[in-house]
Design an enzyme around this catalytic site. Structure first.
Site, PDB file in Angstrom:
ATOM      1  N   ARG A   1      58.812   2.118   6.440  1.00 42.22           N
ATOM      2  CA  ARG A   1      58.919   1.689   4.981  1.00 42.22           C
ATOM      3  C   ARG A   1      59.771   0.545   4.619  1.00 42.22           C
ATOM      4  O   ARG A   1      59.814  -0.145   3.817  1.00 42.22           O
ATOM      5  CB  ARG A   1      59.315   3.035   4.263  1.00 42.22           C
ATOM      6  CG  ARG A   1      59.191   3.016   2.737  1.00 42.22           C
ATOM      7  CD  ARG A   1      59.112   4.513   2.228  1.00 42.22           C
ATOM      8  NE  ARG A   1      59.068   4.346   0.684  1.00 42.22           N
ATOM      9  CZ  ARG A   1      59.981   4.840  -0.096  1.00 42.22           C
ATOM     10  NH1 ARG A   1      61.269   4.900   0.399  1.00 42.22           N
ATOM     11  NH2 ARG A   1      60.159   4.562  -1.282  1.00 42.22           N
TER      12      ARG A   1
ATOM     13  N   HIS B   1      59.057  -2.523   2.346  1.00 44.17           N
ATOM     14  CA  HIS B   1      59.812  -2.707   1.170  1.00 44.17           C
ATOM     15  C   HIS B   1      60.762  -3.779   1.127  1.00 44.17           C
ATOM     16  O   HIS B   1      61.101  -4.755   0.059  1.00 44.17           O
ATOM     17  CB  HIS B   1      60.826  -1.564   0.706  1.00 44.17           C
ATOM     18  CG  HIS B   1      60.193  -0.227   0.137  1.00 44.17           C
ATOM     19  ND1 HIS B   1      60.355   0.199  -1.079  1.00 44.17           N
ATOM     20  CD2 HIS B   1      58.910   0.149   0.427  1.00 44.17           C
ATOM     21  CE1 HIS B   1      59.534   1.047  -1.226  1.00 44.17           C
ATOM     22  NE2 HIS B   1      58.508   1.061  -0.501  1.00 44.17           N
TER      23      HIS B   1
ATOM     24  N   ASN C   1      63.328   1.988  -4.854  1.00 41.80           N
ATOM     25  CA  ASN C   1      64.116   2.317  -3.674  1.00 41.80           C
ATOM     26  C   ASN C   1      65.220   3.359  -3.811  1.00 41.80           C
ATOM     27  O   ASN C   1      65.901   3.802  -2.852  1.00 41.80           O
ATOM     28  CB  ASN C   1      64.856   1.019  -3.246  1.00 41.80           C
ATOM     29  CG  ASN C   1      63.931   0.041  -2.705  1.00 41.80           C
ATOM     30  OD1 ASN C   1      62.927   0.351  -2.058  1.00 41.80           O
ATOM     31  ND2 ASN C   1      64.209  -1.233  -2.946  1.00 41.80           N
TER      32      ASN C   1
ATOM     33  N   HIS D   1      51.210   5.923   5.630  1.00 40.19           N
ATOM     34  CA  HIS D   1      51.530   7.289   5.147  1.00 40.19           C
ATOM     35  C   HIS D   1      50.896   8.370   6.040  1.00 40.19           C
ATOM     36  O   HIS D   1      50.946   9.371   5.625  1.00 40.19           O
ATOM     37  CB  HIS D   1      50.627   7.438   3.791  1.00 40.19           C
ATOM     38  CG  HIS D   1      51.799   6.715   2.686  1.00 40.19           C
ATOM     39  ND1 HIS D   1      51.118   6.702   1.204  1.00 40.19           N
ATOM     40  CD2 HIS D   1      52.710   6.115   2.718  1.00 40.19           C
ATOM     41  CE1 HIS D   1      52.049   6.075   0.681  1.00 40.19           C
ATOM     42  NE2 HIS D   1      53.139   5.447   1.342  1.00 40.19           N
TER      43      HIS D   1
END
Length: 343
Positions: A80, A84, A113, A212
């Site tokens: 992640r 991001h 975040n 995911h």
């Protein structure tokens, strides 16, 4: 989870697609022209550190393997971080910069975040090990790309090759993080637009959503789904909703963490897509991929049927995402510490 054993870059987990599939994925991204996502004349390279820091990939794999063996959740967290980072002013490690009053307004406090992104201590451990091995050579942006790949690989997913040569930014952009990062309540139109904004296709979006397959989410990200609307095609199945209500007894106020994929929560595979077929997508932004008629539903069906198709498309999409407007050449810097710009 075992630590690094010195296996080759193209080693695949026994349940991963065959090595030839991964080579095909590389050829596809090269033919598609990864350089079109890069500044002219300064493309990333697959063997960028072969002479300057030949053990870079071995060192990153060792640290990531150890971290994931200690805490399986860390694999999803490191994956992640790369995602991001790349969605906000490109893959430049801007996400890692810590806020300094009057100097830098960091991205870690942006709403998507805040109290969510994690794994910075693992990135710092990788950086420290690399500074011992080859000081001032390997960028934090490249560490994020390698750590993401290795998190997938040690969790049983494909070990695709990574293009390297990124440099680290001198700035962060909190406002852009608020604007660019996809939300857990997004519908398909929102998701397609968010990914198109950084040069990624709808197919890339569906494949990358398979990230995911590992990781966890807090109750507040899906609490609104715990009271199913029978008229809503994205509603959770009744059995899954009941299970989640037990894990989040106070709804959004519950501080519990729930597996994004409750079938194989620490195995990187295509079970995530199979879950969507039975309305077991934890987040709204997961379930809409199948519940919305059209191309995304077709891709979910494909990946649910074929782990190798998912692994190939995921590998290609990760290479494309990792090539979003990086700093290269003399741009930016190679930070000494990932959280701070060099003095």
């Amino acid at each position: 989870m075992s630590t690094f054993t010195g296996r080759s870059l193209f080693h695949a987990h026994p349940k991963s697609p065959p090595v030839c599939t991964l080579f095909i994925a590389v050829l596809l991204i090269q033919k598609a022209g990864a350089a079109r996502f890069l500044p002219d004349g300064s493309p990333l390279q697959f063997h960028f550190y072969d002479k300057s820091c030949p053990n870079v990939e071995k060192i990153v794999r060792q640290v990531v393997s150890s971290a994931v063996a200690s805490e399986a959740r860390m694999a999803g967290s490191l994956l992640r971080l790369h995602f991001h980072d790349c969605f906000v002013q490109g893959c430049d490690a801007s996400l890692l910069l810590k806020s300094i009053a009057g100097v830098i307004e960091g991205e870690q406090e942006a709403l998507p975040n805040a109290n969510s992104v994690r794994g910075f201590e693992v990135v710092d451990a990788i950086k420290a090990a690399l500074e011992q091995e080859c000081p001032g050579i390997v960028s934090c942006a490249d560490i994020l790309a390698l750590a993401a790949r290795d998190s997938v690989a040690v969790s049983g997913g494909p070990s695709y090759p990574v293009q390297l040569g990124r440099r680290d930014s001198l700035t962060a952009n909190r406002e852009l993080a608020k604007k660019n990062l996809p939300g857990f309540n997004f519908n398909v139109t929102d998701l397609v637009a968010a990914f198109a904004n950084v040069g990624l296709s709808a197919r890339d979006m569906v494949a990358l959503s398979g990230g995911h397959s590992i990781g966890k989410a807090r109750c507040n990200t899906f609490a609104a789904r715990l009271t199913p609307d029978p008229q809503d095609p994205t509603a959770l199945s009744s059995s899954y909703s009941s299970l989640l209500q037990q894990q989040c007894p106070a709804g959004a106020a519950s501080d519990a963490l729930v597996d994004l994929d409750d079938t194989t929560p620490i195995q990187f595979d295509h079970a995530y897509y199979s879950n969507l077929l039975s309305n077991r997508g934890l987040l709204h932004s997961d379930q809409v991929l199948y519940s919305t008629p059209g191309a995304t539903r077709d891709l979910v069906n494909l990946y649910a049927q074929s782990n190798s198709a998912f692994a190939k498309d995921f590998s290609v999409a990760m290479l494309k995402m990792g090539s979003i407007t990086p700093l290269t050449g003399s741009e930016g810097q190679v930070r000494n510490q990932c959280g701070y710009v060099n003095a």
